[in-house]
Design a protein around this motif. Structure first.
Motif, short mmCIF file in Angstrom:
data_model
loop_
_atom_site.label_atom_id
_atom_site.label_comp_id
_atom_site.label_asym_id
_atom_site.label_seq_id
_atom_site.Cartn_x
_atom_site.Cartn_y
_atom_site.Cartn_z
N LYS A 1 0.83 -1.21 0.00
CA LYS A 1 0.00 0.00 0.00
C LYS A 1 0.86 1.26 0.00
N ALA B 1 -18.09 -2.77 -1.58
CA ALA B 1 -18.16 -1.32 -1.30
C ALA B 1 -17.27 -0.93 -0.12
N TRP B 2 -17.06 -1.85 0.82
CA TRP B 2 -16.20 -1.54 1.97
C TRP B 2 -14.79 -2.09 1.75
N PRO C 1 -17.05 9.57 1.89
CA PRO C 1 -17.90 8.42 1.54
C PRO C 1 -19.22 8.38 2.29
N THR C 2 -19.23 8.88 3.53
CA THR C 2 -20.51 8.87 4.26
C THR C 2 -21.47 9.88 3.64
N ARG D 1 -4.02 0.06 12.92
CA ARG D 1 -5.37 -0.46 12.67
C ARG D 1 -6.03 -0.91 13.97
N ALA E 1 -14.94 1.03 9.54
CA ALA E 1 -16.05 1.80 10.12
C ALA E 1 -17.39 1.43 9.49
N HIS F 1 1.05 -1.33 9.97
CA HIS F 1 -0.38 -1.18 9.68
C HIS F 1 -1.21 -1.79 10.80
N LEU G 1 -3.65 3.74 6.17
CA LEU G 1 -4.00 3.54 4.76
C LEU G 1 -2.78 3.30 3.87
N CYS H 1 -12.66 -1.23 5.07
CA CYS H 1 -13.10 -0.11 5.92
C CYS H 1 -13.34 -0.61 7.35
N GLY I 1 -13.53 9.15 6.53
CA GLY I 1 -14.92 8.90 6.87
C GLY I 1 -15.89 9.89 6.26
N GLY J 1 -8.67 1.53 -3.44
CA GLY J 1 -7.88 0.33 -3.12
C GLY J 1 -6.55 0.36 -3.84
N HIS K 1 -7.06 -3.92 4.58
CA HIS K 1 -7.37 -2.47 4.55
C HIS K 1 -8.85 -2.20 4.34
C1 HEM Z 1 -17.84 6.61 9.76
C2 HEM Z 1 -17.43 6.75 8.50
C3 HEM Z 1 -16.13 6.14 8.01
C4 HEM Z 1 -14.89 6.10 8.60
C5 HEM Z 1 -14.49 6.67 9.95
C6 HEM Z 1 -14.00 5.39 7.69
C7 HEM Z 1 -12.67 5.13 7.93
C8 HEM Z 1 -11.81 4.43 7.11
C9 HEM Z 1 -10.39 4.19 7.35
C10 HEM Z 1 -9.62 4.69 8.57
C11 HEM Z 1 -9.93 3.44 6.33
C12 HEM Z 1 -8.46 2.94 6.16
C13 HEM Z 1 -8.36 1.52 6.70
C14 HEM Z 1 -7.00 0.88 6.54
O1 HEM Z 1 -6.20 1.30 5.72
O2 HEM Z 1 -6.74 -0.12 7.25
C15 HEM Z 1 -11.03 3.21 5.44
C16 HEM Z 1 -10.95 2.50 4.30
C17 HEM Z 1 -11.99 2.34 3.46
N1 HEM Z 1 -13.29 2.76 3.63
FE1 HEM Z 1 -14.03 3.78 5.17
N2 HEM Z 1 -14.71 5.01 6.58
C18 HEM Z 1 -16.00 5.46 6.74
C19 HEM Z 1 -17.03 5.36 5.87
C20 HEM Z 1 -16.93 4.66 4.72
C21 HEM Z 1 -18.01 4.52 3.76
C22 HEM Z 1 -19.42 5.13 3.88
C23 HEM Z 1 -17.52 3.77 2.75
C24 HEM Z 1 -18.23 3.31 1.52
C25 HEM Z 1 -19.34 2.63 1.55
C26 HEM Z 1 -16.15 3.41 3.06
C27 HEM Z 1 -15.34 2.63 2.27
C28 HEM Z 1 -14.01 2.39 2.51
C29 HEM Z 1 -13.15 1.68 1.60
C30 HEM Z 1 -13.53 1.11 0.25
C31 HEM Z 1 -11.87 1.66 2.18
C32 HEM Z 1 -10.61 1.06 1.58
C33 HEM Z 1 -9.88 2.18 0.90
C34 HEM Z 1 -8.66 1.65 0.20
O3 HEM Z 1 -8.55 0.42 0.06
O4 HEM Z 1 -7.83 2.44 -0.23
N3 HEM Z 1 -15.83 3.99 4.26
N4 HEM Z 1 -12.19 3.81 5.93
#
Ligand code: HEM
Length: 435
Positions: free
Chosen positions: A76, A345-346, A248-249, A113, A355, A109, A102, A353, A245, A295, A351
């Motif tokens: 990453k 989607a998550w 995307p939210t 995490r 949350a 990580h 990230l 999400c 966060g 991603g 890595h």
């Molecule tokens: C409360 C709201 C949210 C927070 C605090 C949050 C936080 C995070 C964090 C900290 C990561 C990095 C994780 C890591 O690298 O181990 C992440 C990754 C990700 N989140 Fe969220 N997120 C939120 C909402 C969302 C929403 C609504 C979506 C989509 C439906 C989403 C989709 C993703 C995806 C796809 C990744 C991976 C990104 C990547 O691979 O580069 N997140 N999120």
């Protein structure tokens, strides 16, 4: 193969050998037409995500899962790739290296995490719901007497930020700087570095304050976590949580509201009443995930992946949207997909999400509050006229103009604050609220 939605702007490509552009109005107007075209090239296709910046986009579901889970082959850490990218490139605010979960691998990580996961796990669902309802009430109250509004600018964009700043114990006088910092990171390439620096500045003050005067908020808990993050590390992870966060939210709320207001077979209003918030969110996560393409991964060495030769350090992106909507047996059938939870989607893998639950709860509550209070909401323009924010990474309506019967007063809801909410979690790490 070229198969576009009727009336949509055709895919932008100057010759058959040029990578398909994912940053102009053509892509924003018809992403699924572009994904169909890209899929015809195989599991990975060349795309252009900004002038002069190319990537390989994974559109195949199985290849996406394989990539996201293969930490031996892919890193990453973008720094090798980034060395060849102009410092003012508009993709760097999203893809450029920062010392956060990230952009790190392995033990580094895992340490970040764990701290993030354990901190987010402190959010009590029923108290989060109460806090979202309180913020929703305030935001709706600001435009409910007018009979019209923009549900993105006046609601979906503001709500997550207000919830985050309260949960992390940001003093009211600094909340606006956080809001501006995150908006600045997203909005302009030129302003992004300054906006991020200001965001880091305000979170640095917050962390210093909580070290000196612990409170009962997520910042204090993160600092007390057994991972023993130093101040610099804590600042970067809090900044990541807020910035990762927010957008995307916002987009999940916006896309799901749009689906409810314009869904197939409905009338452009809530009067049909056929789609619940839950169904709309589920549909959006499959078809229009808020993070459409991300991603980012980089091969650690020259290799071959799903039949495609890869160079060490080159940029690969995963199209969560294309992978989700690929016609696999069973996958695109709503009866089969509902309840499987197998959409991307998550993301998936280390890595994914962290949350998912709080984000779903925020979106669900935000939509339920809005649609129960403004119950005759309808789009103020034809859904086909809506403009989508350009950009390769997100799927987001720029505006959601609506009209409704003006309200004199809003019905009362339970509006206890997040500060109180965090008090009721397991966060018993000393001090009084806000020090
Ligand atoms: C409360 C709201 C949210 C927070 C605090 C949050 C936080 C995070 C964090 C900290 C990561 C990095 C994780 C890591 O690298 O181990 C992440 C990754 C990700 N989140 Fe969220 N997120 C939120 C909402 C969302 C929403 C609504 C979506 C989509 C439906 C989403 C989709 C993703 C995806 C796809 C990744 C991976 C990104 C990547 O691979 O580069 N997140 N999120």
């Amino acid at each position: 193969m070229t198969a576009h939605t009727p009336g949509a702007v055709p895919a932008t490509r100057t010759s058959p050998y040029e990578p398909l552009e994912l940053y102009g109005p053509g892509f924003a107007a018809d992403p699924h037409g572009h994904y169909r075209e890209l899929r015809a090239q195989g599991p990975l296709a060349r795309v252009r995500i900004a002038p002069g910046i190319d990537a390989l986009l994974v559109t195949d579901y199985q290849a996406a899962v394989d990539l996201l889970r293969d930490t031996d082959t892919f890193t990453k850490d973008p720094r090798t790739w980034q060395a060849g990218v102009p410092a003012d490139s508009p993709v760097l605010p999203v893809l450029g290296y920062r010392p956060t979960a990230l952009f790190t691998d392995g033990a580094v990580h895992a340490r970040y995490r764990d701290a993030i996961n354990d901190t987010l796990a402190l959010i009590e669902p029923h108290l989060l719901r109460t806090e979202v309802a309180r913020v929703a009430q305030q935001l709706i109250g600001a435009f409910s007497a007018t009979g019209s509004g923009d549900l993105i600018a006046q609601y979906a964009r503001l709500l997550p930020l207000h919830v985050f700043t309260a949960a992390f114990g940001v003093p009211p006088q600094d909340s606006e700087r956080i809001v501006r910092g995150i908006a600045g990171m997203m909005n302009s390439a030129e302003g992004a570095a300054a906006a991020y620096a200001d965001l880091v500045g305000v979170v640095t003050d917050l962390v210093a304050d909580r070290r000196a005067r612990p409170g009962r908020d997520l910042t204090t808990y993160l600092l007390a976590h057994p991972a023993a993050l130093d101040d610099h590390e804590a600042v970067r992870q809090i900044t990541l949580i807020m910035s990762a966060g927010h957008d995307p939210t916002t987009n999940l709320i916006g896309n799901a509201l749009l689906h409810m207001l314009s869904g197939t077979g409905h009338t452009g209003s809530l009067h049909g009443g056929a789609t619940t918030a839950h169904e709309a969110i589920d549909e959006v996560l499959w078809r229009d995930p808020p993070m459409a393409n991300l991603g980012a991964h980089y091969p650690r060495h020259d290799t071959e992946f799903h039949g495609v030769p890869l160079r060490a350090g080159q940029l690969l992106l995963v199209s969560f949207a294309a992978a989700n909507t690929q016609s696999l047996p069973g996958l695109s059938d709503p009866a089969v997909r509902s309840g499987t939870g197998a959409h991307l989607a998550w993301s998936t893998g280390p890595h994914r999400c962290p949350a998912k639950q709080p984000a779903l709860l925020m979106a669900m509550t935000a939509i339920e509050q809005l649609t129960s209070q403004l119950c005759d909401l309808e789009l103020a323009v034809d859904a086909a006229e809506l403009v989508w924010r350009p950009g390769p990474f997100h799927r987001a309506p720029a505006h959601l103009p609506v009209r409704f019967t003006p309200l004199d007063t809003l019905p009362a809801t339970d509006t206890r604050s997040t500060q109180e909410g965090v008090d009721h979690t397991a966060t018993r790490v000393g001090g009084t609220p806000n020090g």
